[in-house]
Write an enzyme that holds these catalytic residues in place. Structure first.
Site, short mmCIF file in Angstrom:
data_model
loop_
_atom_site.label_atom_id
_atom_site.label_comp_id
_atom_site.label_asym_id
_atom_site.label_seq_id
_atom_site.Cartn_x
_atom_site.Cartn_y
_atom_site.Cartn_z
N HIS A 77 0.83 -1.21 0.00
CA HIS A 77 0.00 0.00 0.00
C HIS A 77 0.87 1.26 0.00
O HIS A 77 0.55 2.24 -0.67
CB HIS A 77 -0.95 0.01 1.21
CG HIS A 77 -1.81 -1.21 1.29
ND1 HIS A 77 -2.40 -1.63 2.45
CD2 HIS A 77 -2.17 -2.13 0.34
CE1 HIS A 77 -3.09 -2.74 2.21
NE2 HIS A 77 -2.95 -3.06 0.94
N HIS A 233 -9.62 -2.03 -4.14
CA HIS A 233 -8.46 -2.41 -3.33
C HIS A 233 -7.53 -3.36 -4.09
O HIS A 233 -6.32 -3.29 -3.94
CB HIS A 233 -8.85 -3.01 -1.97
CG HIS A 233 -7.64 -3.19 -1.11
ND1 HIS A 233 -7.08 -2.16 -0.41
CD2 HIS A 233 -6.81 -4.25 -0.95
CE1 HIS A 233 -5.97 -2.57 0.18
NE2 HIS A 233 -5.78 -3.85 -0.14
N ASP A 237 -3.57 -2.93 -4.68
CA ASP A 237 -2.53 -3.96 -4.46
C ASP A 237 -1.70 -4.18 -5.71
O ASP A 237 -0.47 -4.32 -5.64
CB ASP A 237 -3.19 -5.29 -4.06
CG ASP A 237 -3.62 -5.32 -2.60
OD1 ASP A 237 -3.13 -4.51 -1.80
OD2 ASP A 237 -4.44 -6.20 -2.26
N HIS A 260 -1.38 -11.17 -4.43
CA HIS A 260 0.04 -10.80 -4.42
C HIS A 260 0.92 -11.84 -5.12
O HIS A 260 1.89 -11.48 -5.78
CB HIS A 260 0.53 -10.57 -3.00
CG HIS A 260 -0.17 -9.41 -2.36
ND1 HIS A 260 -0.10 -8.14 -2.88
CD2 HIS A 260 -0.98 -9.34 -1.29
CE1 HIS A 260 -0.82 -7.33 -2.13
NE2 HIS A 260 -1.38 -8.03 -1.16
#
Ligand code: ZN
Length: 304
Positions: A77, A233, A237, A260
């Site tokens: 972030h 969001h 990411d 991720h």
């Protein structure tokens, strides 16, 4: 031509690490041109960890880096905020191996960068411009990047949950769009996963103050900041993970059901495919040269 940027002055904040639950102090310090984004562990005599994909260490629920016996967790972030606000060079000091989670979004880091102010450096900024498509598939997850005049992200998510089946969004990511549309979107998790995470020693600092928690019948901490806060969001990411390429990207990133692990494996693949990108000082493609003779020009002329 754009200049590289750093911060005008140093600035600090404190928060807790999402996974450790530890209190952490974070200080952003100005840094010289071409030094990039570096983490510095003040609890390890100032040991430094460069924010590059080559230092990728862990990708369980967050992105972690390691170099020279030092590590840092949950960098995504903060990296998203730095790259989106055009900060090329900065030292991120931490007294614990985890970036504080703050409210689970990038908005507190945007605020911190604005507090510090931005200083242009007398060195041209470089961009990583995608010149041919790169694609990556892993099971039902897909990610690709295509040439484009801007940094653009298309993201779609789908879950087997009654409240969160499918969300998709495409956005050109410039500084104002990031600040207003993406930075405030918070981390989210499913209530049934929270217990599992804790049993494995993750999310010990997690609370309704730093994550949207989706229960069986509703979001526990409504109101949401956006109706589609979840996919926003995911875009946040992905921007943070792509920042590990070391340069702002000019290309169109398209991801479906990523996380991720997918983002960072893809960033490593882009880095490896040296013919898929070039480093440029101008983000926009030059206009195509006008051909000396139009392809069908002579034929058109002869028919008159
Ligand atoms: Zn996140």
């Amino acid at each position: 031509m754009d200049s590289q940027r750093t911060l005008r002055r140093q600035v600090s904040c404190a928060g807790i690490g999402l996974h450790s639950g530890h209190k952490v102090t974070l200080t952003l310090r100005p840094a010289p041109a071409n030094s990039g984004i570096r983490f510095r562990r003040t609890d390890l005599s100032g040991l430094e960890i460069e924010a590059t994909i080559n230092n990728l260490a862990s990708i369980q629920y967050a992105t972690g880096l390691a170099q020279n016996e030092g590590s840092v967790e949950t960098v995504e972030h903060l990296l998203a905020a730095l790259v989106s606000l055009g900060i090329d060079n900065v030292v991120v000091e931490l007294n614990y191996p985890e970036v504080p989670i703050m409210d689970g979004s990038a908005a507190p880091f945007v605020y911190l960068i604005h507090e510090a102010g931005i200083r242009p450096l007398p060195v041209p900024k470089r961009f990583l411009r995608i010149i041919r498509p790169v694609e990556f598939v892993r099971g039902d997850k897909r990610i690709a990047i295509y040439p484009s005049d801007h940094f653009k992200v298309t993201y779609s998510i789908s879950y087997d949950h009654p409240l969160l089946r499918h969300q998709a969004r495409t956005m050109t990511i410039d500084e104002p769009a990031f600040i207003e549309q993406i930075a405030p979107a918070r981390t989210f998790t499913f209530l049934k996963e929270v217990e599992l995470l804790r049993q494995h020693g993750f999310a010990l600092g997690g609370s309704l103050e730093n994550a949207v928690v989706v229960g069986e019948t509703g979001v526990l901490n409504n109101p949401l900041r956006f109706e589609d806060e979840f996919v926003r969001h995911k875009i946040l990411d992905a921007i943070g993970d792509m920042a590990l390429l070391g340069f702002p990207v000019i290309g169109h990133l398209v991801a479906h059901r990523g996380g991720h692990a997918l983002h960072t494996a893809f960033a490593a693949k882009i880095m490896d495919q040296r013919d898929a990108w070039e480093l440029v000082e101008e983000p926009l493609l030059p206009a195509l040269p006008v051909p000396a003779t139009a392809p069908f020009g002579s034929r058109v002329a002869s028919r008159r």
